[in-house]
Design an enzyme around this catalytic site. Structure first.
Site, PDB file in Angstrom:
ATOM      1  N   CYS A 138      55.073  -5.987   4.150  1.00 17.65           N
ATOM      2  CA  CYS A 138      54.626  -7.346   3.865  1.00 17.65           C
ATOM      3  C   CYS A 138      55.616  -8.380   4.424  1.00 17.65           C
ATOM      4  CB  CYS A 138      54.419  -7.501   2.358  1.00 17.65           C
ATOM      5  SG  CYS A 138      53.385  -8.901   1.885  1.00 17.65           S
ATOM      6  N   HIS A 139      56.078  -9.332   3.593  1.00 15.38           N
ATOM      7  CA  HIS A 139      57.043 -10.335   4.061  1.00 15.38           C
ATOM      8  C   HIS A 139      58.430  -9.744   4.284  1.00 15.38           C
ATOM      9  CE1 HIS A 139      53.947 -13.102   2.491  1.00 15.38           C
ATOM     10  NE2 HIS A 139      54.419 -13.921   3.406  1.00 15.38           N
ATOM     11  N   GLU A 169      48.241 -15.524   4.848  1.00 17.03           N
ATOM     12  CA  GLU A 169      48.883 -16.687   4.217  1.00 17.03           C
ATOM     13  C   GLU A 169      47.836 -17.732   3.848  1.00 17.03           C
ATOM     14  OE1 GLU A 169      51.854 -16.391   3.379  1.00 17.03           O
ATOM     15  OE2 GLU A 169      53.233 -15.826   4.988  1.00 17.03           O
TER      16      GLU A 169
END
Length: 240
Positions: A138-139, A169
């Site tokens: 993910c991030h 996002e």
């Protein structure tokens, strides 16, 4: 070489968006719990590290249905496990020579403190250059934005990777809150970024000893892919 099989789990210290301090963020809990269980079942010791050490706050949205699954709920209800997030290690307290892989977890908070952490960059570089695995979900791939190899080349340059997409996002309703478009930044660094056809569905990329997953739903698959790469390294180089 070390004999203990050990993986670093990287979590954030940030608890709010800088653009709106009233908007809480933090570690996306299931990304840690899913990968932690996979590595634990495979017999790996795990060390939780953060840019500054100390407490890692939790992303509130990860604690609500449907994101709070059985794995995350079990962690929340286990004081011993929760204590691990109160006392994470500082990168300076970890010796890269004792580690087989580093796994960057996500949550929007990491966009603020992962990239600028020289300690994490050094650990990542050392682990990779000593033949270990670098993984992110993910991030978490924000932690690779400023990491270079010893020759100055960005770690992600010309590498196939994935991570939370700009489309996700927007769909998550935070496009105006986040500090930058990490998907675009990766492309600007020369990474070969790709994403799954369906937002929020599990999607992973493996490029040698670099393993990445797109979103929270990819955490378990990313951890399993990391183990597959580690197994390959062990069978080809038994002394690792």
């Amino acid at each position: 070489m070390h004999t203990t099989r050990r993986i670093l789990q990287v979590v954030t210290n940030v608890d709010a968006y800088e653009s709106d301090p009233k908007h809480a963020t933090g570690l996306w809990l299931s990304e840690l719990t899913h990968s932690y269980e996979v590595f634990e079942q495979a017999g790996f010791e795990q060390i939780i590290v953060s840019p500054r050490g100390g407490k890692s706050p939790l992303e509130p949205r990860s604690l609500k249905f449907p994101n709070l699954d059985a794995s995350a709920k079990a962690w929340l209800n286990d004081p011993t496990r929760m204590a691990l997030l109160e006392h994470t290690k500082n990168p300076d307290e970890v010796d890269a020579a004792d580690v087989d892989a580093i796994f960057f977890t996500g949550g929007h908070a990491v966009m603020y403190d992962f990239p600028g952490s020289e300690g994490l960059q050094q650990l990542t570089r050392d682990i990779y250059e000593q033949g270990g695995v670098v993984a992110a979900v993910c991030h978490g791939y924000c932690g690779l934005l400023e990491t270079t190899l010893s020759d100055g080349t960005p770690l992600v340059k010309d590498r196939s990777i994935t991570g939370f997409s700009w489309r996700e996002e927007v769909l998550a309703g935070v496009a105006k809150l986040v500090p930058y478009n990490v998907e675009q930044r990766m492309k600007d660094l020369g990474a070969n970024y790709s994403k799954g056809l369906v937002p929020f569905a599990s999607y992973t990329q493996v490029d040698g000893r670099l393993v990445t997953g797109q979103n929270p739903g990819s955490a378990k698959a990313t951890a399993k892919k990391t183990l597959e790469v580690l197994h390959t390294l062990t069978t080809t180089s038994p002394n690792r």
